[in-house]
Design an enzyme around this catalytic site. Structure first.
Site, PDB file in Angstrom:
ATOM      1  N   LYS A   1      41.194  35.067  58.791  1.00 53.78           N
ATOM      2  CA  LYS A   1      40.211  34.310  58.015  1.00 53.78           C
ATOM      3  C   LYS A   1      39.489  33.380  58.975  1.00 53.78           C
ATOM      4  O   LYS A   1      40.043  32.957  59.996  1.00 53.78           O
ATOM      5  CB  LYS A   1      40.886  33.498  56.917  1.00 53.78           C
ATOM      6  CG  LYS A   1      40.021  33.287  55.699  1.00 53.78           C
ATOM      7  CD  LYS A   1      39.910  34.526  54.835  1.00 53.78           C
ATOM      8  CE  LYS A   1      39.068  34.238  53.586  1.00 53.78           C
ATOM      9  NZ  LYS A   1      39.019  35.396  52.683  1.00 53.78           N
TER      10      LYS A   1
ATOM     11  N   ASP B   1      32.561  35.339  52.393  1.00 53.25           N
ATOM     12  CA  ASP B   1      33.438  34.570  51.517  1.00 53.25           C
ATOM     13  C   ASP B   1      32.558  33.478  50.907  1.00 53.25           C
ATOM     14  O   ASP B   1      31.326  33.621  50.901  1.00 53.25           O
ATOM     15  CB  ASP B   1      34.633  33.995  52.304  1.00 53.25           C
ATOM     16  CG  ASP B   1      35.755  33.497  51.407  1.00 53.25           C
ATOM     17  OD1 ASP B   1      35.785  32.283  51.121  1.00 53.25           O
ATOM     18  OD2 ASP B   1      36.592  34.306  50.959  1.00 53.25           O
TER      19      ASP B   1
ATOM     20  N   GLY C   1      34.415  29.917  37.317  1.00 51.69           N
ATOM     21  CA  GLY C   1      33.499  30.251  38.396  1.00 51.69           C
ATOM     22  C   GLY C   1      32.293  30.996  37.856  1.00 51.69           C
ATOM     23  O   GLY C   1      32.207  31.328  36.662  1.00 51.69           O
ATOM     24  N   PHE C   2      31.325  31.248  38.740  1.00 54.99           N
ATOM     25  CA  PHE C   2      30.165  32.056  38.355  1.00 54.99           C
ATOM     26  C   PHE C   2      29.592  32.812  39.547  1.00 54.99           C
ATOM     27  O   PHE C   2      28.471  33.301  39.522  1.00 54.99           O
ATOM     28  CB  PHE C   2      29.078  31.197  37.689  1.00 54.99           C
ATOM     29  CG  PHE C   2      28.451  30.142  38.596  1.00 54.99           C
ATOM     30  CD1 PHE C   2      27.259  30.376  39.241  1.00 54.99           C
ATOM     31  CD2 PHE C   2      29.072  28.914  38.777  1.00 54.99           C
ATOM     32  CE1 PHE C   2      26.685  29.417  40.067  1.00 54.99           C
ATOM     33  CE2 PHE C   2      28.502  27.939  39.588  1.00 54.99           C
ATOM     34  CZ  PHE C   2      27.306  28.198  40.237  1.00 54.99           C
ATOM     35  N   GLY C   3      30.400  32.922  40.612  1.00 52.76           N
ATOM     36  CA  GLY C   3      29.967  33.637  41.806  1.00 52.76           C
ATOM     37  C   GLY C   3      30.238  35.126  41.710  1.00 52.76           C
ATOM     38  O   GLY C   3      30.424  35.678  40.619  1.00 52.76           O
ATOM     39  N   ASN C   4      30.297  35.766  42.860  1.00 54.67           N
ATOM     40  CA  ASN C   4      30.449  37.225  42.912  1.00 54.67           C
ATOM     41  C   ASN C   4      31.661  37.735  42.140  1.00 54.67           C
ATOM     42  O   ASN C   4      31.584  38.737  41.432  1.00 54.67           O
ATOM     43  CB  ASN C   4      30.575  37.692  44.367  1.00 54.67           C
ATOM     44  CG  ASN C   4      29.257  38.196  44.923  1.00 54.67           C
ATOM     45  OD1 ASN C   4      28.242  38.186  44.233  1.00 54.67           O
ATOM     46  ND2 ASN C   4      29.270  38.626  46.163  1.00 54.67           N
TER      47      ASN C   4
ATOM     48  N   ALA D   1      33.490  36.260  39.680  1.00 52.23           N
ATOM     49  CA  ALA D   1      33.331  36.057  38.238  1.00 52.23           C
ATOM     50  C   ALA D   1      32.303  37.029  37.673  1.00 52.23           C
ATOM     51  O   ALA D   1      32.509  37.631  36.607  1.00 52.23           O
ATOM     52  CB  ALA D   1      32.915  34.615  37.964  1.00 52.23           C
ATOM     53  N   TRP D   2      31.191  37.197  38.369  1.00 55.29           N
ATOM     54  CA  TRP D   2      30.117  38.101  37.923  1.00 55.29           C
ATOM     55  C   TRP D   2      30.632  39.531  37.788  1.00 55.29           C
ATOM     56  O   TRP D   2      30.411  40.195  36.757  1.00 55.29           O
ATOM     57  CB  TRP D   2      28.960  38.022  38.920  1.00 55.29           C
ATOM     58  CG  TRP D   2      27.898  39.053  38.777  1.00 55.29           C
ATOM     59  CD1 TRP D   2      27.001  39.178  37.749  1.00 55.29           C
ATOM     60  CD2 TRP D   2      27.603  40.099  39.708  1.00 55.29           C
ATOM     61  NE1 TRP D   2      26.161  40.249  37.986  1.00 55.29           N
ATOM     62  CE2 TRP D   2      26.503  40.828  39.177  1.00 55.29           C
ATOM     63  CE3 TRP D   2      28.126  40.496  40.935  1.00 55.29           C
ATOM     64  CZ2 TRP D   2      25.945  41.925  39.838  1.00 55.29           C
ATOM     65  CZ3 TRP D   2      27.576  41.574  41.590  1.00 55.29           C
ATOM     66  CH2 TRP D   2      26.504  42.285  41.036  1.00 55.29           C
TER      67      TRP D   2
END
Length: 448
Positions: free
Chosen positions: A128, A168, A239-242, A244-245
């Site tokens: 990472k 990320d 969340g609402f990023g990748n 969650a979408w």
């Protein structure tokens, strides 16, 4: 040689050698509480000091990144790459650009990534990296300049058979493009050294959706074990990023109703379900670079609950997709009170140790991120394979491979996590299943 290991004694050693690294301590403790009892029944791992070796990164790289902003001012950030373990393949793991990035954060993520990658069945080691650079509020030109300067340093330590970074938090398609473009210029070669690329220059179809899709495919397998399906279930997502979408998209496609998403400002509750153009609007929220979800409530006239998380909403399934330690003891108590069937982690370590203990005590099905959110790195591995073959697979081919990988991960978790009372401890199964492949490879390859 000791014939038995003790969790608390081992953790005291970890804490003394890594002072102040609380996220790393948490990740290791969650792991060893399951793995050390297994090791005590399989003492070959004690003989080879596998636990003492497996918690130490093979390499930790820290470097400064000097860049010039639009006002002509010189800025300095820190860059990192933690190369945790390469015993089963080249290092693989994302790059995170966020002001909270620290060595502690990246050590915990690289440690988790090692066993997540092991579970995928692919030949990938764990790593990472990232920087405390904050993309928010920066111009496109400033982000490009930073990415180029960051890659100038990072390029010394990565390569298609050495270390293959991906995106990320804070590193999306735009940043990957700038990073890959500069790597290609520095090295004067076109190789699959970075994943998450654009589909016209070596990227794989379904990569943006992959982590969220994989979460739902894993959920499907969990529900099959208790003779039910995703169809008709209500789901709370954070969340609402990748991630969650992708999870909202796939869950809705399979007949579930997702009623929440969240951001640092609070969460929205949409009793009619997030579907159709509402899912598309999640992309607009993400690209707005404002890190808030209230605009969804304003646009669709639904309830917005400021400064709270969605775990108080009565649902069948909870899927935390935001960030580590977002779901704590009180949240877990709400989930149990609401008779939620299962909790599936879309983010990395979003549930605290106290929350996980409550889930296990209540016999709620709980899937850790190292198993459930492995879809993203799985598609990254598939992208690497396509790059090596100079081929591009169809979305149907990629999706089928993803489904099979998530099923295989689920089967491994069941194999090692099936308890006598019939309850499946997915955390135990994921930790032991991920450990065995890495540990056996370390023994077979000698003291390297």
């Amino acid at each position: 040689m000791k014939n038995e290991m003790n969790v608390n004694d081992f953790m005291q050693g970890i804490i003394s050698k890594n002072p102040g690294e609380l996220a790393f301590h948490q990740a290791v403790r969650e792991f060893v509480e399951n793995v050390i009892p297994f090791i005590n029944d399989n003492t070959i791992y004690i003989k080879h000091k596998i636990m003492e070796r497996i918690v130490e990164p093979e390499r930790v790289i820290m470097f400064k990144v000097n860049w010039v902003d639009d006002a002509g001012e010189i800025r300095t950030n820190r860059g990192y790459r933690v190369q945790m373990n390469s015993v089963i393949g080249p290092y693989k793991g994302g790059l995170r650009f966020h002001p909270t990035v620290s060595l502690d954060t990246l050590k915990f993520l690289a440690f988790e990534q090692t066993f997540k990658n092991s579970l995928t069945t692919l030949s990938l080691g764990g790593a990472k990296g990232g920087s405390d650079f904050d993309p928010k509020g920066k111009s496109d030109n400033e982000i490009r300049k930073f990415c180029e300067c960051f890659m100038l340093e990072l390029s010394r330590y990565i390569g298609p058979n050495l270390d293959v970074p991906a995106g990320d938090i804070g590193v999306g398609g735009r940043e990957i493009g700038y990073l890959f473009g500069h790597y290609r210029k520095i090295k004067n070669e076109f190789t699959g050294t970075i994943t998450g690329k654009g589909t016209s220059w070596g990227g794989s179809l379904l990569r943006p959706e992959a982590t969220g899709f994989g979460v739902i495919y894993f959920l499907e397998e969990m529900l099959k074990k208790i003779n039910t399906t995703v169809k008709g279930k209500t789901i709370a997502v954070s969340g609402f990023g990748n991630v969650a979408w992708g999870a909202v998209m796939k869950a809705t496609e399979l007949g579930a109703k997702v009623v929440t998403i969240s951001g640092p400002d609070g969460y929205i509750y949409d009793p009619d379900g997030i579907k159709g153009e509402k899912i598309d609007f999640m992309l607009e929220l993400r690209y707005s670079n404002k890190d808030i979800v209230k605009p969804y409530a304003d646009k669709y006239k639904v309830k917005f609950i400021p400064n709270k998380r969605p775990w108080e909403v009565p649902v069948d399934i909870a899927i935390p997709c935001a960030i580590q330690n977002e779901l704590g003891k009180e949240d877990a108590q709400n989930i149990i009170k609401n008779k939620t069937i299962c909790v599936v982690e879309g983010a990395n370590m979003p549930c605290t140790i106290d929350a996980i203990k409550l889930f296990h005590e209540a016999k709620i099905l709980y899937a850790p991120g190292k198993a459930a959110n492995a879809g993203g790195v799985s598609i990254s591995g598939i992208e690497m394979a396509q790059n090596s073959l100079h081929l591009s697979w169809t979305s149907e081919e990629v999706d089928e491979r993803l489904k099979q990988i998530m099923k295989s991960i689920h089967d491994t978790c069941v194999k090692y996590g099936n308890e006598q009372n019939g309850y499946i401890n997915y955390m135990k199964g994921a930790n032991i299943g991920g450990f065995v492949k890495v540990a056996n490879s370390m023994i077979e390859q000698g003291l390297v």
